[in-house]
Write a protein that holds these residues in place. Structure first.
Motif, mmCIF file in Angstrom:
data_model
loop_
_atom_site.group_PDB
_atom_site.id
_atom_site.type_symbol
_atom_site.label_atom_id
_atom_site.label_comp_id
_atom_site.label_asym_id
_atom_site.label_seq_id
_atom_site.Cartn_x
_atom_site.Cartn_y
_atom_site.Cartn_z
ATOM 1 N N GLY A 8 33.284 -20.394 49.122
ATOM 2 C CA GLY A 8 33.451 -18.997 49.487
ATOM 3 C C GLY A 8 34.863 -18.469 49.280
ATOM 4 N N PRO A 9 35.100 -17.227 49.695
ATOM 5 C CA PRO A 9 36.393 -16.567 49.502
ATOM 6 C C PRO A 9 37.524 -17.290 50.233
ATOM 7 C CG PRO A 9 34.692 -14.985 50.115
ATOM 8 C CD PRO A 9 34.113 -16.334 50.338
ATOM 9 N N PHE A 10 38.714 -17.245 49.647
ATOM 10 C CA PHE A 10 39.873 -17.920 50.236
ATOM 11 C C PHE A 10 40.171 -17.398 51.630
ATOM 12 C CE2 PHE A 10 44.335 -18.719 51.073
ATOM 13 C CZ PHE A 10 44.481 -20.036 50.650
ATOM 14 N N GLU A 11 40.070 -16.087 51.811
ATOM 15 C CA GLU A 11 40.428 -15.502 53.105
ATOM 16 C C GLU A 11 39.457 -15.891 54.226
ATOM 17 O OE1 GLU A 11 38.180 -12.325 50.691
ATOM 18 O OE2 GLU A 11 39.736 -13.869 50.350
ATOM 19 N N GLU A 12 38.375 -16.569 53.872
ATOM 20 C CA GLU A 12 37.409 -17.026 54.878
ATOM 21 C C GLU A 12 37.352 -18.547 55.000
ATOM 22 O OE1 GLU A 12 33.617 -15.311 54.023
ATOM 23 O OE2 GLU A 12 34.379 -13.268 53.912
ATOM 24 N N LEU A 71 40.372 -49.114 53.496
ATOM 25 C CA LEU A 71 41.144 -47.956 53.919
ATOM 26 C C LEU A 71 41.834 -47.295 52.727
ATOM 27 C CD1 LEU A 71 42.681 -49.301 57.245
ATOM 28 C CD2 LEU A 71 40.712 -47.788 56.946
ATOM 29 N N SER A 72 42.281 -48.111 51.782
ATOM 30 C CA SER A 72 42.893 -47.565 50.577
ATOM 31 C C SER A 72 41.882 -46.763 49.771
ATOM 32 C CB SER A 72 43.470 -48.695 49.724
ATOM 33 O OG SER A 72 43.970 -48.202 48.501
ATOM 34 N N ALA A 73 40.643 -47.271 49.714
ATOM 35 C CA ALA A 73 39.584 -46.566 48.980
ATOM 36 C C ALA A 73 39.310 -45.206 49.600
ATOM 37 C CB ALA A 73 38.311 -47.410 48.976
ATOM 38 N N ILE A 74 39.313 -45.149 50.926
ATOM 39 C CA ILE A 74 39.091 -43.880 51.620
ATOM 40 C C ILE A 74 40.242 -42.917 51.335
ATOM 41 C CG2 ILE A 74 38.925 -42.784 53.884
ATOM 42 C CD1 ILE A 74 37.502 -45.355 54.832
ATOM 43 N N GLY A 75 41.469 -43.426 51.414
ATOM 44 C CA GLY A 75 42.633 -42.578 51.151
ATOM 45 C C GLY A 75 42.631 -42.015 49.742
ATOM 46 N N GLU A 76 42.279 -42.845 48.767
ATOM 47 C CA GLU A 76 42.238 -42.392 47.377
ATOM 48 C C GLU A 76 41.163 -41.309 47.196
ATOM 49 O OE1 GLU A 76 41.576 -45.851 45.032
ATOM 50 O OE2 GLU A 76 43.510 -46.766 45.529
ATOM 51 N N ALA A 77 40.019 -41.508 47.855
ATOM 52 C CA ALA A 77 38.929 -40.534 47.734
ATOM 53 C C ALA A 77 39.282 -39.215 48.404
ATOM 54 C CB ALA A 77 37.649 -41.111 48.328
ATOM 55 N N VAL A 78 39.950 -39.279 49.555
ATOM 56 C CA VAL A 78 40.374 -38.052 50.238
ATOM 57 C C VAL A 78 41.322 -37.261 49.337
ATOM 58 C CG1 VAL A 78 41.762 -37.135 52.141
ATOM 59 C CG2 VAL A 78 40.057 -38.912 52.587
ATOM 60 N N LYS A 79 42.270 -37.949 48.735
ATOM 61 C CA LYS A 79 43.228 -37.268 47.856
ATOM 62 C C LYS A 79 42.532 -36.698 46.633
ATOM 63 C CE LYS A 79 47.637 -37.913 45.488
ATOM 64 N NZ LYS A 79 48.767 -38.841 45.212
ATOM 65 N N ARG A 80 41.633 -37.477 46.047
ATOM 66 C CA ARG A 80 40.950 -37.063 44.813
ATOM 67 C C ARG A 80 39.943 -35.947 45.051
ATOM 68 N NH1 ARG A 80 37.884 -41.584 43.944
ATOM 69 N NH2 ARG A 80 36.194 -40.547 45.073
ATOM 70 N N ASP A 81 39.104 -36.118 46.073
ATOM 71 C CA ASP A 81 37.957 -35.227 46.264
ATOM 72 C C ASP A 81 38.235 -34.025 47.148
ATOM 73 O OD1 ASP A 81 36.468 -37.060 44.774
ATOM 74 O OD2 ASP A 81 35.809 -38.157 46.547
ATOM 75 N N ILE A 82 39.212 -34.138 48.047
ATOM 76 C CA ILE A 82 39.424 -33.073 49.022
ATOM 77 C C ILE A 82 40.795 -32.409 48.879
ATOM 78 C CG2 ILE A 82 39.621 -32.548 51.473
ATOM 79 C CD1 ILE A 82 37.463 -34.552 52.038
ATOM 80 N N LEU A 83 41.864 -33.185 49.006
ATOM 81 C CA LEU A 83 43.192 -32.595 48.983
ATOM 82 C C LEU A 83 43.497 -31.887 47.666
ATOM 83 C CD1 LEU A 83 45.337 -35.301 50.819
ATOM 84 C CD2 LEU A 83 44.664 -33.053 51.669
ATOM 85 N N SER A 84 43.131 -32.512 46.553
ATOM 86 C CA SER A 84 43.427 -31.902 45.251
ATOM 87 C C SER A 84 42.683 -30.577 45.077
ATOM 88 C CB SER A 84 43.078 -32.858 44.111
ATOM 89 O OG SER A 84 41.691 -33.143 44.096
ATOM 90 N N VAL A 85 41.441 -30.523 45.603
ATOM 91 C CA VAL A 85 40.648 -29.291 45.523
ATOM 92 C C VAL A 85 41.299 -28.186 46.340
ATOM 93 C CG1 VAL A 85 38.425 -28.235 46.091
ATOM 94 C CG2 VAL A 85 38.497 -30.537 45.111
ATOM 95 N N LEU A 86 41.712 -28.524 47.553
ATOM 96 C CA LEU A 86 42.327 -27.525 48.429
ATOM 97 C C LEU A 86 43.697 -27.097 47.899
ATOM 98 C CD1 LEU A 86 42.041 -25.864 50.940
ATOM 99 C CD2 LEU A 86 42.900 -27.797 52.290
ATOM 100 N N GLU A 87 44.471 -28.044 47.401
ATOM 101 C CA GLU A 87 45.780 -27.714 46.826
ATOM 102 C C GLU A 87 45.635 -26.695 45.699
ATOM 103 O OE1 GLU A 87 48.096 -31.076 45.561
ATOM 104 O OE2 GLU A 87 47.479 -32.232 47.322
ATOM 105 N N GLN A 88 44.658 -26.894 44.851
ATOM 106 C CA GLN A 88 44.466 -25.992 43.720
ATOM 107 C C GLN A 88 44.103 -24.583 44.189
ATOM 108 O OE1 GLN A 88 41.810 -27.429 40.696
ATOM 109 N NE2 GLN A 88 41.949 -25.576 39.476
ATOM 110 N N ARG A 89 43.233 -24.503 45.190
ATOM 111 C CA ARG A 89 42.861 -23.176 45.698
ATOM 112 C C ARG A 89 44.061 -22.487 46.339
ATOM 113 N NH1 ARG A 89 37.161 -21.670 47.960
ATOM 114 N NH2 ARG A 89 38.182 -19.708 47.367
ATOM 115 N N ILE A 90 44.869 -23.222 47.063
ATOM 116 C CA ILE A 90 46.071 -22.637 47.665
ATOM 117 C C ILE A 90 47.017 -22.147 46.569
ATOM 118 C CG2 ILE A 90 48.151 -23.161 49.004
ATOM 119 C CD1 ILE A 90 46.402 -25.152 50.625
#
Length: 205
Positions: free
Chosen positions: A85-89, A123-142
């Motif tokens: 959805g929209p960034f403002e939401e 734990l490393s696998a989880i950290g790598e997935a968080v960075k790849r699948d979530i943080l990178s997506v949010l960083e790009q939208r920001i």
């Protein structure tokens, strides 16, 4: 004798499917089983039976149970739900998802952390997935959509996810009285905080 016939039957089934299809089926079955029970409680034999393959074939494709688990960790479904959805939401959207997503969902970060063996590999696998699948997506939208330039997108993405993950943890295990809070009040309060983080602020004068 029966065991030998089963192995032969499995091998015939494997031969009829391309390796990529077989690996996909193994990953799908593994992801389902790992979402239902802890890493230690799920055996390679169970995964093999669910996928209709032999345990040695799983080892051939993935080398070990630990490596198989690593490849099942995927938070792209979570990211799609949190940041649609929209960034403002996004503050409201991400908080609503955090408060309503099934606690047993395979794409839940907290759920995934609770079923691991606690090893550095897991734990490393989880950290790598968080960075790849979530943080990178949010960083790009920001980077592309936020109204203000500061602070840097990476810091804002980390801060927002820290808040969302903390809220998810409190919902699941951190506060036995969590369900007593009115859902609308929780959503209103946290959504504003997350949106402020995502929006950022103008450069200091």
């Amino acid at each position: 004798m029966n065991e030998q016939r089963n192995v032969t039957s499995n091998e015939r089934r494997q031969a009829a499917n391309p390796p990529s299809e077989t690996k996909t089926r193994i990953l799908e079955c593994s992801r389902k089983l790992f979402s239902e029970r802890t890493f230690a409680q799920v055996s390679l034999k169970e995964i093999a039976e669910a996928a209709g393959v032999s345990a040695p074939l799983i080892i051939k494709h993935f080398q070990s149970k630990e490596n198989l688990f690593k490849q099942t960790v995927d938070f792209s479904t979570s990211a799609a739900a949190l940041f649609k959805g929209p960034f403002e939401e996004l503050g409201r959207t991400s908080i609503t998802e955090t408060l309503s997503a099934p606690t047993t969902a395979h794409y839940s970060i907290i759920r995934t952390m609770t079923v691991t063996d606690g090893s550095d590999t897991s734990l490393s696998a989880i950290g790598e997935a968080v960075k790849r699948d979530i943080l990178s997506v949010l960083e790009q939208r920001i980077q592309e959509e936020a109204p203000f330039p500061d602070p840097e997108p990476q810091l804002r993405a980390q801060a927002a996810m820290a808040l969302l993950t903390g809220l998810s943890l409190m919902r699941r295990v951190g506060d036995t009285d969590f369900q007593e809070f009115p859902p609308d009040a929780l959503a209103d309060y946290y959504a504003e905080l997350v949106q402020q983080i995502l929006n950022g602020h103008a450069p200091a004068q």
